[in-house]
Design a protein around this motif. Structure first.
Motif, PDB file in Angstrom:
ATOM      1  N   LEU A 285      60.653 -15.516  45.726  1.00  0.00           N
ATOM      2  CA  LEU A 285      59.721 -14.765  46.564  1.00  0.00           C
ATOM      3  C   LEU A 285      60.450 -13.694  47.364  1.00  0.00           C
ATOM      4  CD1 LEU A 285      56.851 -14.382  47.572  1.00  0.00           C
ATOM      5  CD2 LEU A 285      57.285 -16.121  49.309  1.00  0.00           C
ATOM      6  N   GLU A 289      59.749  -9.756  47.212  1.00  0.00           N
ATOM      7  CA  GLU A 289      59.310  -8.994  48.389  1.00  0.00           C
ATOM      8  C   GLU A 289      60.250  -7.806  48.585  1.00  0.00           C
ATOM      9  OE1 GLU A 289      59.418 -11.974  51.401  1.00  0.00           O
ATOM     10  OE2 GLU A 289      57.371 -12.694  50.986  1.00  0.00           O
ATOM     11  N   LYS A 292      59.807  -5.263  45.748  1.00  0.00           N
ATOM     12  CA  LYS A 292      58.406  -4.890  45.454  1.00  0.00           C
ATOM     13  C   LYS A 292      58.020  -5.207  44.010  1.00  0.00           C
ATOM     14  CE  LYS A 292      57.041  -1.619  48.921  1.00  0.00           C
ATOM     15  NZ  LYS A 292      55.991  -0.605  49.116  1.00  0.00           N
ATOM     16  N   ILE A 294      55.673  -7.665  41.566  1.00  0.00           N
ATOM     17  CA  ILE A 294      54.551  -8.601  41.564  1.00  0.00           C
ATOM     18  C   ILE A 294      54.994  -9.912  40.937  1.00  0.00           C
ATOM     19  CG2 ILE A 294      52.171  -9.005  40.834  1.00  0.00           C
ATOM     20  CD1 ILE A 294      51.986  -6.057  40.104  1.00  0.00           C
ATOM     21  N   LYS A 315      52.490 -19.180  46.045  1.00  0.00           N
ATOM     22  CA  LYS A 315      51.446 -18.467  46.785  1.00  0.00           C
ATOM     23  C   LYS A 315      51.301 -19.017  48.202  1.00  0.00           C
ATOM     24  CE  LYS A 315      48.190 -15.443  47.207  1.00  0.00           C
ATOM     25  NZ  LYS A 315      48.608 -14.037  47.383  1.00  0.00           N
ATOM     26  N   ASP A 318      53.459 -17.058  50.511  1.00  0.00           N
ATOM     27  CA  ASP A 318      53.453 -15.615  50.245  1.00  0.00           C
ATOM     28  C   ASP A 318      52.750 -14.887  51.381  1.00  0.00           C
ATOM     29  OD1 ASP A 318      53.284 -13.050  49.066  1.00  0.00           O
ATOM     30  OD2 ASP A 318      51.342 -13.582  48.181  1.00  0.00           O
ATOM     31  N   SER A 319      53.514 -14.413  52.349  1.00  0.00           N
ATOM     32  CA  SER A 319      52.858 -13.753  53.490  1.00  0.00           C
ATOM     33  C   SER A 319      52.770 -12.248  53.287  1.00  0.00           C
ATOM     34  CB  SER A 319      53.623 -14.058  54.776  1.00  0.00           C
ATOM     35  OG  SER A 319      54.999 -13.853  54.555  1.00  0.00           O
ATOM     36  N   HIS A 320      53.381 -11.719  52.230  1.00  0.00           N
ATOM     37  CA  HIS A 320      53.308 -10.272  51.970  1.00  0.00           C
ATOM     38  C   HIS A 320      52.360  -9.915  50.842  1.00  0.00           C
ATOM     39  CE1 HIS A 320      56.861 -10.571  54.429  1.00  0.00           C
ATOM     40  NE2 HIS A 320      56.874  -9.257  54.573  1.00  0.00           N
ATOM     41  N   GLY A 321      51.714 -10.936  50.257  1.00  0.00           N
ATOM     42  CA  GLY A 321      50.710 -10.653  49.232  1.00  0.00           C
ATOM     43  C   GLY A 321      51.262 -10.094  47.944  1.00  0.00           C
ATOM     44  N   VAL A 322      52.490 -10.481  47.577  1.00  0.00           N
ATOM     45  CA  VAL A 322      53.029 -10.004  46.297  1.00  0.00           C
ATOM     46  C   VAL A 322      52.712 -10.984  45.159  1.00  0.00           C
ATOM     47  CG1 VAL A 322      54.902  -8.716  47.372  1.00  0.00           C
ATOM     48  CG2 VAL A 322      55.283 -11.076  46.634  1.00  0.00           C
ATOM     49  N   ILE A 324      50.296 -12.979  42.727  1.00  0.00           N
ATOM     50  CA  ILE A 324      48.968 -13.100  42.122  1.00  0.00           C
ATOM     51  C   ILE A 324      48.906 -14.485  41.495  1.00  0.00           C
ATOM     52  CG2 ILE A 324      47.321 -12.163  40.477  1.00  0.00           C
ATOM     53  CD1 ILE A 324      48.729  -9.500  40.628  1.00  0.00           C
ATOM     54  N   ASP A 345      46.234 -10.545  46.970  1.00  0.00           N
ATOM     55  CA  ASP A 345      45.979  -9.617  48.055  1.00  0.00           C
ATOM     56  C   ASP A 345      44.634  -8.931  47.846  1.00  0.00           C
ATOM     57  OD1 ASP A 345      46.899  -7.864  50.309  1.00  0.00           O
ATOM     58  OD2 ASP A 345      46.604  -6.369  48.728  1.00  0.00           O
ATOM     59  N   CYS A 348      44.498  -5.849  45.757  1.00  0.00           N
ATOM     60  CA  CYS A 348      44.720  -6.156  44.348  1.00  0.00           C
ATOM     61  C   CYS A 348      43.416  -6.678  43.735  1.00  0.00           C
ATOM     62  CB  CYS A 348      45.829  -7.197  44.237  1.00  0.00           C
ATOM     63  SG  CYS A 348      46.083  -7.837  42.592  1.00  0.00           S
TER      64      CYS A 348
END
Lengths: 489, 489
Positions: A285, A289, A292, A294, A315, A318-322, A324, A345, A348
């Motif tokens: 993760l 992050e 950048k 996914i 997930k 996952d605080s940055h929403g990268v 899925i 996110d 997304c």
């Protein structure tokens, strides 16, 4: 006009009229422009009810044999014949191939394999090949109850279109279910799809272009490979160790290539059933992050944790929403409902929902409402517990059978913490053998490990899935595998 | 370690243990590397059952708060916190937009309109906006019977994956149904899809690349337009006359541009409900055969022939296999089942099936088996006849109401031979008016004709759909429209 109506015939008068006039036209006896008698005249001359003649004329008109302009007479017109059968398509393969966009030529044989797999089973064979819930374990009564409730509850318009993002109550049920896995999502974070393959396709379609770099474990989910090929992206294969993907290799990729996406199954990885350690989850993760990238976290077997300790999905941290996250009802309930979900996110999800809408308007409403009832009533949690109980036993039986019967010098494997899969490495030279055919001749269906590699290795692997087999079938299947392996050098 | 277990609390001992240790770690009172007491020690010192302590440790492990190596002690580890909520996504819109492949930026407002449309209706409004069967007319009993049969008939594995090409018995039912429309297809010519939108998407995905020329009637099916935009092809707009598309214009296009595909709805065209004459059908086909242009024939309302004479589909005279025929259960039975079909040349079907397989593996098995039962039992033909009977009346009522109430100077229309749609031209200057909002304030929902044009014209059109309204609702709705139109200049 030579028409003879025989009322004693089986053929109705209507049919006799239509067919005789048709054949007169097709034979050329009735030429284009020929003026047909009025319906009254013809009715009288043949002693046939006029309404029948009118219907016959309408039929001939619909078939394009006659034309009538209001007020004037009916005339014969030239028409194309109905195409009796589609002409030989030989010369047309190239026609469609030329039309096919892009360089993609599907591998029809591989894909045919898939459709053969879903054919009705041969009960003499033991199916270690299919990763699909044992339908004998589905409580049809409970599902019937849900269907009855759903149908009774008419307001929901079970037959109509659904919101493209998914049936709202089902979205809520899934979100609260995900909380049990530490995943904290709001309604803006979920999209319901036609199963995980559809989720994956939407993600590729939206975010991956030609020559983009996509990393994935090697081996990986077999149906990821045709997507990689179809979208013509560059795959970076990450070896799988005992504790999941080799993060160091992944990190080296990150420094070398502009990686756009990494696809991973951290829990009970398909096909190896290895689970990624907590430390590696956090490393992965942080790396993504930072760079950048996914992360597509496919966790369709999340629920099947038999032996105590298994980590929460990536997930969940996952605080940055990268990340899925892909979920599905297909692996522990019913793939036939074709319902999966994406948690990601908000931005997304918006973009994927837009694509989903123009691609198929909405997901199956009926399935969604039935599954909502199934979740709401608590049946889903019961079903999961039942599957856990039963498959813990089955997995133990499978591991015991392997230990008992498999020749240790020829076969090695790692014991999974859950899921339905066991990944066997065969220490044999069988390069000229089609493993799937070979095992099938011994009465057991498996999947050749090569199907899970983008670039198949030299070693031989076999994926054994117990998802459709009970304990007796598992033991018998393993015995048959042993016989099949013994004859391999 | 400062833990205080209070057995009188509501919170279970397990939860107290987990939560207290978590907060000690998060507060920093327990540092990374701190050696936890053994489960026995802690159990004794707290007077708590050891098994509870073990479960608590396992939970903390799964949450990533502690690590234990076999044989050695359990230690605190540093972990990422669970993401309490997804962070503000403001800054991330651009992140996902950068990832979005191609130039496509979906029109979220337009798409939102669609999802709003499928929301539960407001019973005070009359819905002339939705082209979707009146669910009040669906015989739920019959469908229930089919579901019961399907569930009972377990061999079919209604819960499992389906052949990617579709459920074989349903394919047969559809093929024999198509014979009634003069379409002669074999099993190699059919692919079952998730509805016609999915069929269209597969066709575009497979055969249309950027800058390809695609011809279509103008106006056309509104959800074709986002596909055209998404695939960035060039649209050639063919005006619609009283007898369907203007073939001369199309022919001029053929001489001017390398047209790859023409999309048409020859029968009860959406939105104008005009029907293409037999002569033009044959012209269109000959032109496309000559110029090697694919015809996509969308005929979702094929069945709804009220007023006698309507022609057979173009596919029925297609002997060169250039026609891709799209059918669907959505417009006269139930869109909620999301089942449509493609009938085309074998080679075309092979290629589309390959895509379908890698995009979503297979279509909803449950829906397919239920629909198969519905067809097999003859219910589908009954249902069609019932719809014909009822909607013939409803369409007559609608046309009568329009004649009776509409101000002839302000509104003009062409009477359809079938289908559910009436296309109204408004001779008003209402350029600053949002027509849909305007009519809604008068209690009736319609669709602004602009939605059906790639390049909206200056005139004002309104699409009126009677598919969800009975005769009383239709008359009332028309009266409300009149009031709404009267106030327009």
């Amino acid at each position: 006009m030579l028409l003879s109506i025989d009322k004693s015939k089986k053929e109705t008068i209507f049919d006799q009229l239509v067919n005789q006039i048709k054949s007169l036209i097709e034979s050329g006896d009735l030429q284009e422009g020929f003026q047909m008698p009025s319906t009254r005249q013809l009715g009288v001359s043949l002693g046939v009810n006029r309404s029948t003649v009118i219907r016959a004329y309408e039929e001939l008109w619909a078939l394009g044999y006659i034309e009538s302009t209001p007020g004037s007479y009916t005339k014969i017109r030239k028409r194309k014949g109905l195409s009796k059968e589609i002409l030989s398509t030989h010369h047309r393969e190239s026609f469609w191939d030329e039309l096919l966009t892009g360089a993609y030529k599907p591998d029809y044989d591989k894909l045919k394999k898939f459709s053969q797999m879903v054919r009705d089973e041969n009960e003499h064979l033991i199916s270690f090949n299919r990763l699909e819930p044992d339908s004998r374990l589905i409580d049809v009564k409970l599902i019937n109850t849900c269907i009855r409730e759903a149908m009774a509850n008419s307001e929901h318009n079970i037959f109509g279109y659904c919101n493209p993002r998914g049936y709202e109550p089902l979205r809520r049920s899934i979100i609260s279910h995900m909380r049990l896995h530490g995943v904290n999502a709001g309604d803006e974070n979920i999209l319901i799809t036609n199963g995980s393959q559809n989720s994956l396709q939407l993600i590729f379609q939206a975010f991956i272009s030609k020559d983009d770099y996509v990393a994935a474990e090697s081996p990986t989910y077999s149906m990821l490979i045709p997507l990689i090929k179809y979208y013509r992206c560059k795959i970076l294969e990450i070896p799988v160790t005992e504790s999941g993907m080799d993060i160091d290799v992944f990190e080296r990729f990150l420094h070398k290539y502009p990686v756009k996406m990494v696809y991973t199954m951290p829990t009970f990885h398909n096909p190896t059933s290895v689970t990624l350690s907590q430390g590696k989850r956090e490393q992965l993760l942080s790396l993504c992050e930072k760079h950048k990238v996914i992360i597509v976290e496919d966790s369709i077997e999340e629920e099947m944790k038999y032996f105590g300790k298994v980590h929460l999905p990536i997930k969940s941290i996952d605080s940055h929403g990268v990340v899925i996250y892909l979920g599905s009802f297909s692996k522990i309930l019913a793939p036939g409902f074709r319902i999966g979900w994406i948690i990601a996110d908000k931005e997304c999800v918006n973009r994927l929902t837009a694509l989903k809408t123009i691609f198929d308007l909405s997901t199956n409403t009926f399935s969604q409402i039935v599954l909502y009832r199934f979740c709401k009533s608590g049946y889903y949690e019961l079903h999961i517990r039942k599957f856990l109980r039963i498959f813990r036993k089955r997995m133990k039986a499978a591991l015991k059978a392997l230990k008992t019967y498999m020749p240790a010098d020829k076969v090695t494997w790692q014991e999974p913490l859950g899921g339905f899969l066991i990944w066997l490495r065969l220490n044999v030279k069988a390069d000229k053998v089609d493993l799937e055919d070979h095992f099938q001749t011994f009465g057991v269906k498996i999947i050749d490990g090569n199907s899970f590699f983008y670039n198949p290795p030299n070693e031989h692997y076999v994926r054994l899935s117990i998802s459709k087999c009970n304990e007796e079938e598992i033991e018998e299947g393993v015995k048959r595998m042993v016989k099949a392996i013994e004859v391999l050098e």
